[in-house]
Design an enzyme around this catalytic site. Sequence first.
Site, PDB file in Angstrom:
ATOM      1  N   ASP A  17       0.851  -1.192   0.000  1.00 12.62           N
ATOM      2  CA  ASP A  17       0.000   0.000   0.000  1.00 12.62           C
ATOM      3  C   ASP A  17       0.884   1.238   0.000  1.00 12.62           C
ATOM      4  O   ASP A  17       2.057   1.196   0.390  1.00 12.62           O
ATOM      5  CB  ASP A  17      -0.915   0.021   1.230  1.00 12.62           C
ATOM      6  CG  ASP A  17      -2.112   0.953   1.038  1.00 12.62           C
ATOM      7  OD1 ASP A  17      -2.377   1.352  -0.116  1.00 12.62           O
ATOM      8  OD2 ASP A  17      -2.774   1.285   2.030  1.00 12.62           O
ATOM      9  N   GLY A  18       0.315   2.336  -0.454  1.00 20.25           N
ATOM     10  CA  GLY A  18       0.998   3.619  -0.436  1.00 20.25           C
ATOM     11  C   GLY A  18       0.111   4.672   0.188  1.00 20.25           C
ATOM     12  O   GLY A  18      -1.113   4.547   0.209  1.00 20.25           O
ATOM     13  N   GLU A  56       2.315   3.899  -4.238  1.00 23.03           N
ATOM     14  CA  GLU A  56       1.745   2.592  -4.559  1.00 23.03           C
ATOM     15  C   GLU A  56       2.700   1.808  -5.458  1.00 23.03           C
ATOM     16  O   GLU A  56       2.925   0.606  -5.250  1.00 23.03           O
ATOM     17  CB  GLU A  56       0.394   2.757  -5.261  1.00 23.03           C
ATOM     18  CG  GLU A  56      -0.700   3.377  -4.411  1.00 23.03           C
ATOM     19  CD  GLU A  56      -1.355   2.399  -3.459  1.00 23.03           C
ATOM     20  OE1 GLU A  56      -0.894   1.242  -3.370  1.00 23.03           O
ATOM     21  OE2 GLU A  56      -2.346   2.783  -2.812  1.00 23.03           O
ATOM     22  N   ASP A  81      -4.716  -2.372  -3.133  1.00 21.08           N
ATOM     23  CA  ASP A  81      -5.969  -1.649  -3.356  1.00 21.08           C
ATOM     24  C   ASP A  81      -5.801  -0.573  -4.428  1.00 21.08           C
ATOM     25  O   ASP A  81      -6.657   0.303  -4.580  1.00 21.08           O
ATOM     26  CB  ASP A  81      -6.502  -1.044  -2.051  1.00 21.08           C
ATOM     27  CG  ASP A  81      -5.528  -0.065  -1.409  1.00 21.08           C
ATOM     28  OD1 ASP A  81      -4.567   0.382  -2.078  1.00 21.08           O
ATOM     29  OD2 ASP A  81      -5.714   0.280  -0.223  1.00 21.08           O
ATOM     30  N   HIS A 134      -9.557  -0.451   3.123  1.00 15.93           N
ATOM     31  CA  HIS A 134     -10.334  -0.177   4.341  1.00 15.93           C
ATOM     32  C   HIS A 134     -11.612  -1.013   4.394  1.00 15.93           C
ATOM     33  O   HIS A 134     -12.664  -0.554   4.837  1.00 15.93           O
ATOM     34  CB  HIS A 134     -10.672   1.312   4.441  1.00 15.93           C
ATOM     35  CG  HIS A 134      -9.482   2.207   4.297  1.00 15.93           C
ATOM     36  ND1 HIS A 134      -8.505   2.321   5.271  1.00 15.93           N
ATOM     37  CD2 HIS A 134      -9.089   3.013   3.274  1.00 15.93           C
ATOM     38  CE1 HIS A 134      -7.574   3.166   4.862  1.00 15.93           C
ATOM     39  NE2 HIS A 134      -7.901   3.592   3.668  1.00 15.93           N
ATOM     40  N   ASP A 144      -1.415  -0.483   5.146  1.00 19.12           N
ATOM     41  CA  ASP A 144      -1.861   0.912   5.194  1.00 19.12           C
ATOM     42  C   ASP A 144      -1.293   1.607   6.431  1.00 19.12           C
ATOM     43  O   ASP A 144      -0.829   2.757   6.352  1.00 19.12           O
ATOM     44  CB  ASP A 144      -3.391   0.972   5.207  1.00 19.12           C
ATOM     45  CG  ASP A 144      -3.917   2.387   5.391  1.00 19.12           C
ATOM     46  OD1 ASP A 144      -3.735   3.215   4.483  1.00 19.12           O
ATOM     47  OD2 ASP A 144      -4.499   2.670   6.457  1.00 19.12           O
TER      48      ASP A 144
END
Length: 260
Positions: A17-18, A56, A81, A134, A144
Amino acid sequence: MADGPDGRGRVVAAATDGACSGNPGPGGWGALIRFEDGSVEEFGGADPATTNNRMELQAALATLQRLAELPLHPDLTLRTDSKYLIDGLGSWMAGWKRKGWRTAAGKPVLNQDLWQALDQARLAEVPLRYVKGHSGDPDNDRVDQIAVAYSKGRKQAPPSPSPSSGSSKSSGSAKAAPHQASVDPAPVSLQKLLTRMELADRLASGGYALTAVELAQLVEQPLNRLSERQGSWRWRDWLVEPVGSDRWRLRRDPSGSKQT
């Protein structure tokens, strides 16, 4: 279990994740990989002036480079995501390369340096898999947290590899918002357990089948332990039943007895 050089076995799960504050602004990225013995390796990084998309891409690049050094389970996917990452590698890149790294509109491709590095680092045997951000996915929530921590300039590194996924994940809880400071929340370990149990209930209600790798993530047990299971067995309030081809299905246990 196929042992790697350090005895942890193959990689069975990976997530990235970023995060970025301001977009552009200070950013961070986070990554997580799980091994067959249940251990977890986490890592991340920061950039003082960047964008969310670059973070990302950087997370995926660092993870693919790390995976290239490790033994991999054949069911391994890289969970993200970022549809930008998935669409770029899966759909857009071929056209960019034909056009000399220009878009359909003739403009230079943004983040070309990272895209080119990803093109070199991609692993044909590790497909990307989209997971909604999320949404209660434990690994996505954890990466995250790592990415956000780096974007906020925290100096401490993410937790070092641990002997069990539960101990690793519980060490990275996010801080409560200021207006919630007076609330006494449930322990992080219980919050994560509730998330997993809610997910198990949805999987059972929908009749979805899980691969052994996915089931190992849900019940937080080493993959080699699951491979030793014969027939149906109980996990908390659910019966775990084999459905063939190394797949399992959850069903509510009508007896109500619990066994992990």
